[in-house]
Design an enzyme around this catalytic site. Structure first.
Site, short mmCIF file in Angstrom:
data_model
loop_
_atom_site.label_atom_id
_atom_site.label_comp_id
_atom_site.label_asym_id
_atom_site.label_seq_id
_atom_site.Cartn_x
_atom_site.Cartn_y
_atom_site.Cartn_z
N HIS A 1 52.20 55.49 93.56
CA HIS A 1 53.23 55.56 92.20
C HIS A 1 54.84 55.47 92.73
CE1 HIS A 1 49.39 56.62 90.27
NE2 HIS A 1 49.99 56.01 89.41
N GLU B 1 38.71 51.68 84.91
CA GLU B 1 39.28 51.87 86.14
C GLU B 1 38.73 52.34 87.07
OE1 GLU B 1 43.17 53.78 86.06
OE2 GLU B 1 42.42 55.21 84.69
N ASP C 1 43.45 51.15 89.99
CA ASP C 1 42.48 52.18 90.51
C ASP C 1 41.03 51.39 90.49
OD1 ASP C 1 43.46 54.78 90.95
OD2 ASP C 1 43.97 54.62 88.82
N CYS D 1 46.61 46.40 82.98
CA CYS D 1 47.91 46.91 82.97
C CYS D 1 48.06 47.43 84.33
CB CYS D 1 48.23 48.10 81.91
SG CYS D 1 46.94 49.50 82.50
C1 PEP Z 1 45.79 51.42 87.20
O1 PEP Z 1 45.19 52.22 87.71
O2 PEP Z 1 45.75 50.24 87.43
C2 PEP Z 1 47.01 51.75 86.27
C3 PEP Z 1 47.86 50.94 85.45
O3 PEP Z 1 47.19 53.23 86.12
P1 PEP Z 1 47.97 54.06 87.34
O4 PEP Z 1 48.42 52.84 88.33
O5 PEP Z 1 48.95 54.86 86.70
O6 PEP Z 1 46.76 54.99 88.00
MG MG Z 2 44.88 54.17 87.05
#
Ligand code: PEP
Ligand code: MG
Length: 590
Positions: free
Chosen positions: A189, A432, A456, A503
């Site tokens: 993150h 995910e 994920d 995403c």
């Molecule tokens: C993902 O897991 O691809 C996602 C977009 O969510 P995050 O990266 O916030 O876990």
């Molecule tokens: Mg995620």
């Protein structure tokens, strides 16, 4: 420091030059050898730091209230220590005798003295070891701070073993020109946050502590993955030329980003923004965003002040109003590397597999209800279809049904209290986890849209922790398990008549875009800084060619061959421009 070249994994594009600043440096010992003629300067630095710490301690002593007067004695003992030749004098001698910098000499002296006191029989004297270490670490802090103060007005390249999103937020953002970490991965993150902040960043940079020191001048190449310590004039010229070339490309991509992303054969792909902070929404038009595909809401929960339903309502309403198109707001996805204090207290042995995302919010209805209520209320002030809710880390259809039940209850309560709200909002599922991918058909019947969380999904499919650099080599988007899962999810969604977007970071990788497009994705969502480049790429692609390539990739289990095929198509399509895109797929060994 001498000129040195290091490498890392680029996670946020751009090229920058700045002054290196190590975070968490109170635990860091600058182990630097010095030339004899540098000894006097290092000794002066050391003495300055000792004097400053003595003054700080004296000031602290004055603030001790009378009812805690015994603490004055503790401080007095520490003040005495700053005068003790066994500490300052011995460290100063080491600088000259051993040819080492002040920080290292001090560290060695403290360790030696600490060991002597540790071994004493008298418990009172044994405890003095703690005082020595405490005073020593204050002085070390001052020494590091000295370099920092010299660089006070400079552009900063932030470096650390690992940086948490909270660390980034703590520093004066306007001065950060680059981020370098030894740990972490492209989907950690902090990487995501640096993209959101448009700061060039690299992870998995090894050897930084050995090759560089606080205050060094550094070039960060967030496109090619290079870090250049103490660049010479020729490096600086090359840096300027490449940065200017990239800036030209970026600015022309940005100018054209206001147009839709239609492939050469006329297929429209929505290009949406991933955002982490509400204030990002207002600037999205400038990046050509067609809307917000993912608003990660956890960051307002990570601060000290917990948000109220009222503040959430204002926040979500503002985000959706300012969005250039539809806005998808994800419910709290705390856990793993974004732990709330309450989650931290759980001390789960493996938080990435623990009470994360929807699992946590369903267990903590107080937080979840205030968030859902804020969303339903925000919906009342927006055109229909503008705002949607996205649920993270869904494994079962029961979880989706549970959320819908809670939303219905909240809606009844709001009606009873005569508070304006939307009775329903479209609900999407983040696919995910492997479980969600395998029951995508059933999930598609429970929700209004899918968003594939490729970050994920890849990690859980490959059973790797997304922040663990030791297994980062298994972050393989072209592994047949990943490729087949993507196809399965997209097809399942389409069979049930719902739209499917992606995403995760794969959506900003040129190779990932070809793959997703070839499989029929309806929308991609990525950090704003990537959007102009993504649109530019899509406009050059032929969806039919991508689809034929995707069929070939689906049939192959040879990852290298898959990379080769994708690379050929992209080289043909983009040529030299390909070097302005960052790719974690190509950066990952097969
Ligand atoms: C993902 O897991 O691809 C996602 C977009 O969510 P995050 O990266 O916030 O876990
Ligand atoms: Mg995620």
């Amino acid at each position: 420091m001498a000129r040195a070249h290091l490498y890392g994994t680029p996670v946020s594009p751009g090229i920058s030059l700045g002054t290196l600043h190590f975070l968490h440096s109170e635990n860091f010992v600058d182990r630097r050898s010095i030339k004899p003629e540098e000894a006097a300067r290092e000794q002066a630095l050391l003495q300055g730091a000792i004097d400053a710490v003595r003054e700080d301690l004296a000031a602290a002593r004055e603030k001790v209230p009378d009812d805690l007067a015994e603490y004055r004695e503790v401080i007095d003992a520490q003040i005495e220590m700053t005068r003790d030749p066994k500490l300052g004098g011995a460290a100063a001698r080491r600088i000259a005798e051993e040819g080492i910098c002040a920080s290292w000499a001090l560290h060695k002296t403290i360790e030696e003295l600490g060991r002597i006191f540790d071994a004493m029989d008298d418990p009172y004297l044994r405890e003095r070891a703690q005082d020595i270490r405490s005073v020593g670490s204050r002085i070390k802090g001052w020494l590091t701070g000295a370099a920092e103060r010299e660089a006070e007005d400079a552009d900063i390249i932030l470096a650390a073993e690992d940086i948490s999103p909270a660390d980034v937020m703590d520093v004066d953002l306007k001065r950060i020109r680059g981020i370098l970490t030894q740990e972490g991965g492209p989907t950690s993150h902090t990487s995501i946050l640096s993209r959101g902040l448009h700061i060039p960043a690299l992870v998995c940079v090894t050897g930084l502590r050995l090759a560089a020191r606080e205050g060094d001048s550094v070039i960060v190449d967030g496109l090619g993955g290079g870090v250049l310590i103490a660049p010479d004039d020729r490096d600086a010229q090359r840096f300027k030329a490449r940065a200017a070339e990239y800036a030209d490309w970026e600015s022309s991509a940005r100018t054209m980003s206001q147009w839709p992303a239609d492939t050469v054969d006329g297929l429209r792909v929505d290009v949406m923004a991933n955002i982490e902070r509400a204030d990002e929404a207002a600037s999205l038009e400038g990046f050509g965003a067609d809307g917000i595909g993912l608003y990660r809401t956890e960051f307002s929960f990570l601060g000290r002040q917990k948000p109220t339903e009222e503040s959430l309502f204002e926040e979500y309403r503002e985000v959706a109003e300012k969005s250039p198109g539809k806005a998808v707001i994800r419910t709290l996805d705390a856990g793993a590397d974004k732990l709330l204090d309450a989650q931290e207290a759980l001390k789960e042995p493996n938080p990435a597999l623990g009470l994360r995302g929807i699992r946590y919010t369903l267990r903590h209805p107080d937080i979840f209800r205030s968030q859902l209520s804020a969303l339903l209320r925000a919906g009342a002030h927006l055109p229909e279809g503008r705002l949607s809710i996205l649920l993270p880390l869904i494994d079962t259809v029961e979880e989706v049904r549970a959320v819908k039940r809670i939303m219905q209850e909240i809606s009844h309560e709001l009606t009873a209290r005569r508070i304006p709200h939307a009775e329903k909002l479209p609900v999407g599922v983040m696919v995910e986890t492997p479980a969600a991918a395998l029951i995508a058909d059933a999930l598609a019947r429970e929700c209004e849209f899918f968003s594939i969380g490729t970050n994920d999904l890849i990690h859980y499919l490959m059973a790797i922790d997304r922040n663990n650099r030791h297994v980062a080599y298994l972050n393989q988007a072209l592994h047949p398990a990943v490729v087949r899962s993507l196809k399965r999810i997209i097809d399942a969604g389409h069979r049930e008549g719902i739209r499917v977007s992606a995403c995760g970071e794969l959506s900003s990788d040129p190779y990932g875009i070809v793959l997703l497009l070839g499989m029929g994705i309806d929308a991609v969502s990525a950090s704003p800084s990537f959007l102009p480049g993504i649109k530019h790429l899509i406009r050059k692609l032929n969806s039919q060619a991508c689809s034929e390539l995707a069929s070939q990739l689906l049939m192959s289990t040879d990852i290298s061959a898959c990379k080769h095929m994708l690379n050929e198509l992209l080289q043909r399509t983009l040529g030299r421009e390909l070097s302005f895109h960052t790719s974690t797929i190509m950066g990952t060994p097969a």
